[in-house]
Write a protein that holds these residues in place. Structure first.
Motif, PDB file in Angstrom:
ATOM      1  N   GLN A   1       0.819  -1.210   0.000  1.00  7.29           N
ATOM      2  CA  GLN A   1       0.000   0.000   0.000  1.00  7.29           C
ATOM      3  C   GLN A   1       0.856   1.266   0.000  1.00  7.29           C
ATOM      4  O   GLN A   1       0.453   2.300  -0.526  1.00  7.29           O
TER       5      GLN A   1
ATOM      6  N   ILE B   1      -5.820   1.009   1.354  1.00  8.51           N
ATOM      7  CA  ILE B   1      -5.769   1.620   2.679  1.00  8.51           C
ATOM      8  C   ILE B   1      -4.570   2.553   2.724  1.00  8.51           C
ATOM      9  O   ILE B   1      -3.434   2.123   2.506  1.00  8.51           O
TER      10      ILE B   1
ATOM     11  N   SER C   1     -10.414   8.817   1.076  1.00  9.64           N
ATOM     12  CA  SER C   1      -9.745   7.691   1.722  1.00  9.64           C
ATOM     13  C   SER C   1     -10.150   7.577   3.184  1.00  9.64           C
ATOM     14  O   SER C   1     -10.354   6.474   3.707  1.00  9.64           O
TER      15      SER C   1
ATOM     16  N   LEU D   1     -12.183   4.363   4.875  1.00  6.57           N
ATOM     17  CA  LEU D   1     -11.658   3.614   6.018  1.00  6.57           C
ATOM     18  C   LEU D   1     -12.647   3.595   7.176  1.00  6.57           C
ATOM     19  O   LEU D   1     -12.756   2.599   7.900  1.00  6.57           O
TER      20      LEU D   1
END
Length: 520
Positions: free
Chosen positions: A252, A260, A398, A402
């Motif tokens: 990532q 993530i 993002s 999450l």
């Protein structure tokens, strides 16, 4: 989508579109908890092993949580309404398959398919709402209704399941999805329009694979160790899973569009918010499932009576979720987050008063769900907005993704980890005749002493889970007290990296915006 469109007051079409969209949202949330009271009936019909029973409960949440962000990106690229329609249809097919599954293995497989389909629904539904409500204030209100519906679905799942099981067979808890799905497929093409992001990010297939291929072997190892003890295969599965998760995390950091964004966790406010999205759902799912078994198999209640006992807690949770945004304007997010964790801790610890013989346990159960429900409702209401407000606007998508993912993963981890902990104590202290209490009680010609030992071992496991989750919440409450600034708008001044300060007031609008979609 056009970011320069003129804001107009929503007409009847927008509100009808919202109403239609909320149907699948309610189903996705409800199916995360609808089996909590149904498992004794499922055990009678299909005779799953202890680990199969846990997989039946939590594979759905793992599938939703692990694919939520990926499907958000896919919807950005290929069209959210198109993905929403496909997902709803697949959810209906999988629900019908689960309802008539003849074996535990097939039930687990169809539950996994329901989770995969469910992962397409939440991000796409949220993004489609942004097309219906172009005015930021009304759009924020619509997103608030969306969040409250999702919370209510989790809360009423056991109640709906109990009501259906009092009249029909266990598969009815899945067939109830079909009328809502059919209505959506008829009305959605009329009321909703296609939505695409202006600059969709690339989906990394290897990351999607690693997230699932790493998580599931670890959970398998934990469950198998709890039910059967440590074996060579269990250790190998755990090591392989951990290696996959490490590979996923390292990958990532090198991607332009990671599933993530781990750098967000440098911000303390964001970290507290995400853990607040995960831990309460883990505690709630595990204790709701175990308490459902307690009420029926230890206390001896019929499934309908057990379902009715869930109503006060569900009402408290739902009402708290609705009124919390108004209260946060007065007391602040910091006070809300701290109150959340201490309420959940207090409610969970009340479960220690449930007696092993089942006598007089309903009053303590009600008190537990009401007190903890206050904390759960706060968690549902403030997590996403707090997480988004803690990061710069260009990273709002993002952050919101999450926040949503933490809810689903928390729901699954609660059953997997805390449920396995309860199973471990039942195996160690029980009569060692079967892996679960329900399986043990189905063995013919049991003497009263064995039945008493089995019930006592189950209640011990329930108490251990309540203490473990309660202590974790109390510790997180203390951590929030120390870490969170007195005003979350002062996050930058408190030394948190990357805080966005007062962005929280606009975060609902930013979440739904085409460029920084909260589902990517």
């Amino acid at each position: 989508m056009n970011e320069q469109r003129v804001s107009q007051p929503p007409g009847p079409r927008a509100w009808l579109g919202l109403l239609v969209t909320l149907g699948p949202v309610l189903l996705v949330a409800m199916d995360g908890s609808v089996l909590f009271l149904a498992m004794p009936k499922v055990t009678e019909a299909l005779s799953p092993t202890a680990d199969q029973a846990l997989w039946t409960l939590d594979i759905y949440g793992f599938a939703v949580g692990s694919l939520l962000v990926a499907f958000g990106n896919i919807g950005d690229r290929y069209g959210r309404l198109k993905l929403l329609m496909i997902g709803v249809a697949a959810f209906g097919i999988a629900s019908a398959g689960a309802a008539f599954a003849p074996t535990p293995e097939l039930l687990i497989a169809f539950r996994a398919l329901m989770g995969i389909a469910g992962a397409t629904l939440l991000p796409s539904a949220l993004a489609v709402l942004s097309e219906l409500f172009t005015d930021p204030r009304r759009r924020a209100r619509a997103i608030g209704i969306f969040a409250a519906t999702f919370a209510a679905g989790f809360a009423i799942g056991p109640l709906v399941g109990g009501q259906l099981l009092s009249r029909f067979w266990w598969g009815s808890v899945f067939l109830i999805n079909l009328p809502v799905i059919l209505l959506f497929l008829i009305l959605a093409p009329i009321l909703l329009r296609e939505v695409r992001a202006t600059r969709p990010g690339r989906v990394d297939p290897l990351s999607v694979f690693l997230s699932a291929a790493g998580l599931l072997p670890v959970i398998y190892a934990i469950k198998h160790a709890a039910t059967e003890g440590l074996t060579v295969g269990t250790v190998i599965a755990g090591v392989v899973g951990l290696a996959g998760l490490v590979w996923f995390a390292r990958r990532q950091r090198s991607l332009e569009h990671p599933l993530i964004d781990f750098s967000l966790f440098r911000d303390r406010v964001f970290t507290i918010a995400i853990i607040t999205g995960l831990l309460p759902l883990a505690a709630w799912s595990a204790t709701a499932y175990l308490a459902g078994v307690y009420l029926q198999s230890v206390h001896g209640l019929k499934v309908l009576d057990a379902a009715l006992l869930t109503i006060p807690g569900a009402l408290v949770l739902t009402v708290t979720c609705i009124v919390t945004p108004s209260l946060v304007g007065r007391i602040g997010k910091r006070a809300a987050l701290i109150t959340c964790h201490f309420c959940v801790a207090a409610g969970l610890l009340l479960l220690l008063l449930l007696p092993a013989d089942g006598s007089g346990g309903t009053g303590w159960y009600l008190a537990s769900t009401i007190v903890a429900g206050l904390g759960y409702g706060i968690s549902f209401s403030v997590v996403a907005d707090t997480a988004v407000a803690a990061v710069p606007p260009e990273r709002a998508g993002s952050a919101a993704a999450l926040a949503e993912t933490s809810n689903e993963i928390g729901n699954a981890l609660g059953i997997a980890l805390l449920g396995s902990l309860a199973t471990l104590f039942f195996r160690l202290q029980g009569p060692d005749l079967a892996g679960t209490l329900n399986e043990t009680l189905q063995i013919p010609d049991l003497v009263p002493a064995v039945i008493s030992d089995a019930k006592s071992a189950f209640v011990t496991g329930l108490h251990v889970v309540a203490v473990t989750a309660g202590v974790l919440h109390a510790a997180l409450g203390v951590l929030a007290l120390r870490w969170l600034p007195k005003s979350l708008s002062d996050a930058d001044d408190a030394g948190d990296a990357g805080g966005a300060g007062d962005a929280g007031a606009e975060s609902p609008a930013r979440i739904a915006d085409g460029e920084t979609s909260g589902v990517r």
